[in-house]
Design an enzyme around this catalytic site. Structure first.
Site, PDB file in Angstrom:
ATOM      1  N   LEU A  15       0.829  -1.213   0.000  1.00  0.00           N
ATOM      2  CA  LEU A  15       0.000   0.000   0.000  1.00  0.00           C
ATOM      3  C   LEU A  15       0.861   1.259   0.000  1.00  0.00           C
ATOM      4  CD1 LEU A  15      -2.867  -0.910   2.496  1.00  0.00           C
ATOM      5  CD2 LEU A  15      -2.920  -0.885  -0.006  1.00  0.00           C
ATOM      6  N   GLU A 148       4.967 -12.904  12.517  1.00  0.00           N
ATOM      7  CA  GLU A 148       6.296 -12.349  12.805  1.00  0.00           C
ATOM      8  C   GLU A 148       6.221 -10.933  13.393  1.00  0.00           C
ATOM      9  OE1 GLU A 148       5.459 -13.621   9.886  1.00  0.00           O
ATOM     10  OE2 GLU A 148       6.983 -15.022   9.165  1.00  0.00           O
ATOM     11  N   CYS A 380      27.705  -0.963 -12.315  1.00  0.00           N
ATOM     12  CA  CYS A 380      28.228  -2.129 -11.595  1.00  0.00           C
ATOM     13  C   CYS A 380      28.423  -3.325 -12.547  1.00  0.00           C
ATOM     14  CB  CYS A 380      27.341  -2.458 -10.396  1.00  0.00           C
ATOM     15  SG  CYS A 380      28.266  -3.360  -9.139  1.00  0.00           S
ATOM     16  N   HIS A 516      27.045   2.318  -7.518  1.00  0.00           N
ATOM     17  CA  HIS A 516      25.601   2.408  -7.765  1.00  0.00           C
ATOM     18  C   HIS A 516      25.143   3.849  -7.510  1.00  0.00           C
ATOM     19  CE1 HIS A 516      24.450  -1.830  -8.240  1.00  0.00           C
ATOM     20  NE2 HIS A 516      25.481  -2.079  -7.445  1.00  0.00           N
ATOM     21  N   GLU A 518      22.653   5.334  -8.449  1.00  0.00           N
ATOM     22  CA  GLU A 518      21.193   5.488  -8.280  1.00  0.00           C
ATOM     23  C   GLU A 518      20.797   5.630  -6.811  1.00  0.00           C
ATOM     24  OE1 GLU A 518      22.771   2.741  -9.173  1.00  0.00           O
ATOM     25  OE2 GLU A 518      21.705   0.887  -8.681  1.00  0.00           O
TER      26      GLU A 518
HETATM   27  N1  GLN Z   1      27.812  -9.436  -9.787  1.00  0.00           N
HETATM   28  C1  GLN Z   1      28.809  -8.410  -9.823  1.00  0.00           C
HETATM   29  C2  GLN Z   1      29.733  -8.469  -8.618  1.00  0.00           C
HETATM   30  O1  GLN Z   1      29.358  -9.031  -7.609  1.00  0.00           O
HETATM   31  C3  GLN Z   1      28.167  -7.047  -9.931  1.00  0.00           C
HETATM   32  C4  GLN Z   1      27.300  -6.722  -8.751  1.00  0.00           C
HETATM   33  C5  GLN Z   1      26.321  -5.615  -9.006  1.00  0.00           C
HETATM   34  O2  GLN Z   1      26.023  -5.283 -10.152  1.00  0.00           O
HETATM   35  N2  GLN Z   1      25.778  -5.046  -7.966  1.00  0.00           N
HETATM   36  O3  GLN Z   1      30.811  -7.954  -8.655  1.00  0.00           O
END
Ligand code: GLN
Length: 540
Positions: A15, A148, A380, A516, A518
């Site tokens: 929700l 839980e 990544c 990352h 993002e």
């Molecule tokens: N699988 C890759 C690693 O572990 C990239 C991980 C990811 O994209 N977060 O290095």
């Protein structure tokens, strides 16, 4: 001493408790209050790090490397606060703590029980850090009634007695189904979930009603009577076109006024929601430009698996006054179909991911971007695959691969058993635990060359980004191959050993990052990488 707001959910999951909690956070901030966002997750995993994104959605990574529920992404994006491992608790984590204490002999003589030992740990967690802020907003995962969840509701009950009812409040998010044939919103499921809460000794103070239509006054009156809540505190949480319209919507519905009224407090300043969230409305509802980008990934069937990525792309759109249409392409549908769909887009993004499944489709997409000079952004795993693609197809090392995908080949992406992070020496063992052992959290990256695309994007020589991966580009062994592949590592770890940002100078926009980005993008501060990628995709 702070005030505590507990956000619980009734009737069913999905929700938007996380968004509701985040909206409450930003509304209070707009009135000048400081706060902290916390979440209690009743599942027994220690953290969501080992859970499949298909089941649980994205694993959000905090600055300190804590792998947490995706709701923390909403908290950070809405409030701008940086959360930490101190804000995230699971049943697994509590039992881990309690059992460690038991083995150490801390409870000698007593038998360990849910009440008081488990509930005490929950209360300690909620109270921790209360000295520093005006409000602690604490979301309880799951739906009221889950087995839980019982110890958590019990801990809330105890806390409201101990701290005082005037310092705590429970906001209960429920759902009012609209029955088209009857033309009516139904209140019974909400009544039941409130009864369930009451039977555990917790009385909701505000009921936030998710609904597809505005909740009429008579329905509010009915809920008020049956649920023992003031009528003004029965508030509509209307379905919205964008999650970023919700804070203003809740403000107009009176949510922040009712919260302050409950606690009997004056705000330090007048709320400025229309200047902040209201100012986003134009970019959300009537953007002037348009971009269509493809995301080629593995977990595209569940929207939540790429939630931060999706939001960061939307923020990139805000920064460019553009609506971004995302074509989510399943990397396993076959190369021909992938390439056919890629011919319809003006930008290609390969997100993070794990294991070899779908990698051929992603590599084909990267090759297509490189050969057709289409704006490319790798994240990544997306960067690791971009390295592999150029090694295979530009440097002609046909068996270039990652150790993650099998036992043979040239491991241009490899497992690093120890490396310096700039702060400390990290030691890893391939046979070690899978949980919590990746390169996690914030790491510094140096961008030395001011002519690089990375520098143009960030406009800084040093940046920090969050990581979550086990494997690295093997610069020590393959730097000659990378030169032949014309790969430029424009961002490196502080000691220069780990590539952080990759670019290709023969392309207009081809950039990838081991981190990352993002996770750090917010609607008010779109991440520069996403801003630049969307801009490149518009201008194509
Ligand atoms: N699988 C890759 C690693 O572990 C990239 C991980 C990811 O994209 N977060 O290095």
């Amino acid at each position: 001493m702070s005030y505590f707001i507990f956000v619980t959910g009734g009737v069913m999951s999905s929700l938007g408790k996380g968004i509701a909690a985040s909206s409450i956070g930003t509304l209070l901030q707009s009135r000048g209050f400081s706060l902290r966002m916390k979440k209690l997750d009743p599942y027994i995993n220690v953290d969501p790090g080992t859970m499949s994104p298909y089941k649980h959605g994205e694993v959000f990574v905090m600055e300190d490397g804590c792998e947490a529920d995706l709701d923390f992404g909403h908290y950070e994006r809405f409030t701008g606060i940086r959360c930490s491992s101190k804000d995230s608790l699971t049943t697994g984590r509590i039992y881990e703590t309690v059992l460690t204490k038991e083995r150490r002999g801390d409870y000698l003589g007593s038998d360990i029980q849910v009440i008081p030992h488990i509930t005490n740990e929950i209360k300690n967690f909620i109270l921790d850090g209360r000295e520093d802020v005006d409000f602690i907003i604490c979301e309880i995962g799951g739906t009221v009634g889950d087995i839980e969840g019982l110890p958590y509701i019990e801990a809330l009950r105890q806390l409201s007695i101990e701290i005082g009812k005037s310092k705590t409040m429970c906001v209960h998010l429920t759902y009012l189904p609209y029955v088209k044939t009857a033309g009516e919103l139904k209140t019974k499921p909400t009544q039941h979930s409130v009864k369930q809460l009451q039977s555990m000794g917790v009385q909701p103070d505000i009921i936030l009603c998710r609904s597809e239509i505005e909740v009429p006054d008579e329905i509010k009156a009915k809920l008020s009577m049956f649920c023992n809540v003031k009528k003004e505190n029965v508030i509509t949480a209307l379905d919205a076109d964008s999650i970023y319209l919700i804070p203003e919507q809740h403000h107009v519905a009176g949510l922040d006024v009712q919260i302050c009224d409950h606690f009997g407090i004056e705000s330090p300043r007048k709320p400025n929601i229309s200047d902040t969230w209201g100012a986003l409305r134009g970019s959300i509802l009537s953007p002037k430009k348009m971009a269509k980008v493809a995301v080629v990934g593995k977990y595209i069937k569940l929207k939540d698996a790429y939630i931060s990525l999706t939001q960061a792309i939307i923020h990139g759109g805000f920064a460019n006054d553009a609506n971004v249409d995302i074509d989510w392409i399943d990397a396993e549908i076959g190369e021909d179909e992938i390439l056919g769909r890629l011919s319809q887009v003006s930008g290609i993004l390969i997100p993070g991911g794990f294991s070899s499944r779908g990698t051929n489709g992603k590599i084909a997409a990267i090759k297509y971007a490189r050969e057709n000079n289409i704006p490319f952004f790798g994240i990544c795993l997306g960067m690791q695959l971009a390295v592999i693609e150029s090694c295979r197809n530009v440097a002609n090392v046909k068996d270039a691969t990652s150790r993650e995908f099998g036992d043979t080949g040239e491991f241009v992406i490899d497992f690093m058993s120890n490396w310096a992070t700039g702060v400390k020496m990290e030691i890893r063992n391939e046979a070690g635990d899978k949980g919590g052992t990746m390169r996690l959290g914030s790491y510094r990256c140096i961008i030395a060359n001011q002519d690089s695309l990375a520098y143009k994007i960030y406009d800084k020589r040093e940046v920090t980004e969050r990581h979550r991966h086990r494997y690295e580009v093997n610069l020590q062994k393959y730097s000659d191959t990378f030169d032949e592949a014309e790969l430029v590592f424009s961002g490196l770890s502080v000691d220069g050993s780990l590539p952080e940002i990759l670019e290709r100078t023969d392309q207009d926009f081809f950039v990838a990052t081991q981190a990352h980005p993002e996770f750090k993008s917010t609607p008010f501060a779109p991440h520069p990488m996403f801003k630049a990628f969307i801009s490149a995709s518009i201008n194509r």
